[in-house]
Scaffold this motif. Sequence first.
Motif, PDB file in Angstrom:
ATOM      1  N   ARG A 127      24.857  30.684  54.245  1.00 21.77           N
ATOM      2  CA  ARG A 127      23.419  30.486  53.352  1.00 21.77           C
ATOM      3  C   ARG A 127      23.010  29.141  54.010  1.00 21.77           C
ATOM      4  N   GLU A 150      25.695  39.271  51.434  1.00 20.07           N
ATOM      5  CA  GLU A 150      25.461  38.428  50.139  1.00 20.07           C
ATOM      6  C   GLU A 150      24.460  37.222  50.726  1.00 20.07           C
ATOM      7  N   ARG A 157      20.897  38.658  51.702  1.00 18.46           N
ATOM      8  CA  ARG A 157      20.164  39.413  50.459  1.00 18.46           C
ATOM      9  C   ARG A 157      18.979  38.839  50.231  1.00 18.46           C
ATOM     10  N   GLU A 158      17.882  39.460  50.433  1.00 19.29           N
ATOM     11  CA  GLU A 158      16.593  39.091  50.187  1.00 19.29           C
ATOM     12  C   GLU A 158      16.024  38.043  51.076  1.00 19.29           C
ATOM     13  N   PRO A 202      13.649  36.364  53.828  1.00 17.15           N
ATOM     14  CA  PRO A 202      12.356  37.111  54.696  1.00 17.15           C
ATOM     15  C   PRO A 202      12.753  37.492  56.133  1.00 17.15           C
ATOM     16  N   SER A 209      15.995  40.672  60.759  1.00 19.44           N
ATOM     17  CA  SER A 209      16.459  39.920  59.632  1.00 19.44           C
ATOM     18  C   SER A 209      16.784  38.372  60.235  1.00 19.44           C
ATOM     19  N   ILE A 223      22.908  46.761  48.546  1.00 23.45           N
ATOM     20  CA  ILE A 223      21.961  46.206  49.413  1.00 23.45           C
ATOM     21  C   ILE A 223      21.455  47.155  50.317  1.00 23.45           C
ATOM     22  N   ARG A 240      18.541  46.942  52.686  1.00 23.60           N
ATOM     23  CA  ARG A 240      18.191  46.187  54.155  1.00 23.60           C
ATOM     24  C   ARG A 240      19.194  45.790  54.746  1.00 23.60           C
TER      25      ARG A 240
END
Length: 935
Positions: free
Chosen positions: A611, A672, A675-676, A678, A685, A716, A718
């Motif tokens: 992340r 994870e 996740r979400e 944009p 992705s 999840i 997508r």
Amino acid sequence: MSSTLRFLRAPMRGVVVPLAEVPDPVFAEGTMGPGIAIDPLGETLHAPCNGEIIHCARTAHAITLRDDGGHEWLLHIGLDTVDLDGDGLELLVATGERVSAGDPLCRFDADRLAQRVKALVTPVVLTNGPDTDLETLVAPGTIVEMGENLLQWQAAADRRDEAGRADSAPDAGASRDATIAAANGLHARPAARLRAIAREHAVELTLTRIGEKAGGSRDAASANVASLSALLNLGLVQGDRVTVSAHGAGAQAAIEAATTLLETPEPGADRPRETPPEAQASGLPLASRMPAAEPGRLNGLSASPGLAVGPLVRYEVALPSVADTASDPEQEKRALVAAIAEVDAELERSTQAAKARGQQAEADIFEAHRAWLDDPDLRAAAETEIAAGRSAGRGWYLALEREIQRLRGGANTLLAARADDLRDLQRQVMQPFAVEAAATLSGLDGAILIAQELTPSQFVEVADRVAGLCLAAGGLTSHVSILARARGLPCLVAMGDALMEAASDKACLDIGPDEPHGALELAPDDRRLTRIDEERTRRHRQAVAEHAQAQNPAVTRDGHHLHVGANIASSAEARAAAQAGADGVGLMRSEFLFLERQSAPSLDEQQAEYRAAVEAMGGKPVIVRLLDIGGDKQLPYLSLPASPNPALGERGVRLWQTHPALFETQLDALLEAGRELPLGEDGLSTLRLMVPMVADVCELRWVRERLEARAGALGIERLPALGVMIEVPTAAVCADSLAREADFLSIGTNDLTQYALAMDREVASLALRSDVLHPGVLRLIAACLQGAAGHCPVAVCGAAAGDPLAGALFAAMGVDELSVESGRIAAVKAGLRRLDAGALAAQLPSLLALADGAAVRQALKTMLEPERGHEPGVADSSAEGIEQAVELDIERGVEQDIERGVEQDIEKGIDKDIGKGADTLGRTTSGPSNTTTRS
Ligand code: PEP
Ligand code: MG
């Protein structure tokens, strides 16, 4: 013949399990040695025989016991129990203690262990008798009681007695003359093998020099092979004659083995010589040979281009600071024995791991280190110091220091280089006695560092301080070379052992940006230094100009827009990549998160790291390459099955099928982390996954299935984009089937070149010929691009993407992205802006028709340098051109920035980039915001 039989008792009550059925290949395949295992029905491990404890793991899960016959038994409670860090285990003995059969050694909480580790099954392994035939006395699957006889074998010495009676005199003594054949004389590794021969045949083996040594040498005349230092003291060089004498029942056999060893040359067993052997082969084309050595100049392979001037400094590992004196000599001696045993056990593990990777030369080096540790002369010297009131650490320091200085002072350069090995052992044994942290390395700032080789962690420790790096060993795609390029640190590798003798207060390291070789000049004169200064200034100005444009897109002169991504190993490097102008991360080598640690990173740790990389790139795409373990990258906590050819063994995607937990934890962490997020500008992705070492589309399908299953389990919907690395020749040839199902392809030229040419990327002597520009490798890349056309984009993320010549060619061949080390981004973008991709593409058929990589390299160089009189000028790269371009950029404000003091900021990034050197020289025909001029 009952007197020849020996027995080992069961160390605990439990079910007998054959070693081959233990679910851990290190034990099951006998890598550690022969033995048996017990699935415990009790909670205490007992001594299976009388003997001495020679090693207790700090984490209490493993104990080694030497029985009175010299056999060493490893008792390993459960599998993967090292990960518990001692939790649930209680040691009841200490290293150096004598025990009797049945004495308790370790208590463990079986319930607690069972919840946290793979298995409680406890291997009992004979680690120093690989050929011993052990007979199991209790049937597998049945229960053995603690103390019951479990194994029997015929002790080696007893077997030798029988053989001796059959074919040699009762009190055998023998001798024979031999001539030293090894080009490097009797150095540490053959010396260690001699010692092993003496042990194996249970004889006393002595070498005595025949005749006087020329020049009134200080070298000794005779040595018992039990002492490595005494053997090396003989100073034997190639051609010297010795008498080999043995005493004991196995004398004849020992003499046979020892003279064969001494009289057999060691082809290829040594590290690279001054020039790689193939460079001396006259049949090779000129461009693929290392330039001939000249006085005052050492050549090497260009791992990272650049120009540096500075004093030469040898890499020395700092010694820990220890107490000088101690009051209880006996206690100090015991402490020294324990510290040596600890280092020895670690070396034994390293030896086994090297053998499991098929790295016999590396295993030999560790074995030689173990022989040093066991040297009775060194120990006696340390004990004399201790008896005189020194502490254990200081006694060991002094004993080894004398030996180090003696080796360094001798005429044999190879032995002098072995002083480094002793220094390493000196430091390791002193470590437990350290009273304060080791002093940091000094004198490195602005120096050119020379070393035999460096580990990645040693490199990281010094990289910010030195101006350049020269390695005697190493290959172009070894990880230190990759790291050097990433930092833009000038670096030569494969320079040969002569490097370690070099000395200079002011040397110059000159590595041209598109030259396969570079040179270390030991005594540049004033004129040369002035020219170097001018060149540095010119490169500096060019780098300033390129950096000013680094955040802008890279569009070729004929209008092709390419992404220039970054290759990174951590989220910290993602931040540097963003600052360097990366259009995204084209390759995050996730395995770097797993290296240099005792257990795999947890899901949370991984998620945070992925992340953080995405956040650092501010919405630009980040491609994480799924764990690529195997081959040259091994995890200490993951025992992989031994493989004769690790590069061709279970690695990359193949490994996940046998290690699903490791793989699925990583998938979960990535899902994870993504996740979400944009979507990226291209509709994919932001966080993307890439599969390494794929050979066919079935492997991609398997990964996608696992990904879908994990995403389902995590709720999840997508899925992240899933790409494939093209590293295996079959994947390049079958790219159409892969491209139909993958979201993107990325060509890993490091491995693709290695597998296409069947040349190991780690072998320094092949580095010059292992060229991505070989027409055969280029044809594979062309086939890949053709197969993927119309289906998905293709990138190149191997080291060749940052090579000015290869990168330009890939762009002309039609790749969509080049992913390079951050230090190269500005220069690669600048190179692309100077390129007429269409004009170069028109030359592709003639390049593919050439004979080898050297010919393609030479032709490309000519094509990209119009001042050499070749049409078309596919890169406007005259010296005047670049000067004009720099002037142009300077007019646009770069010079003002410099004057305003921005240079200080830029310097941090650029001083190193100057080291990394200019790309293909050329004129930027762009405005400040873009490169738009078309041909
Ligand atoms: C490659 O093989 O080109 C690649 C990028 O992967 P690695 O160097 O990590 O094996
Ligand atoms: Mg690879």
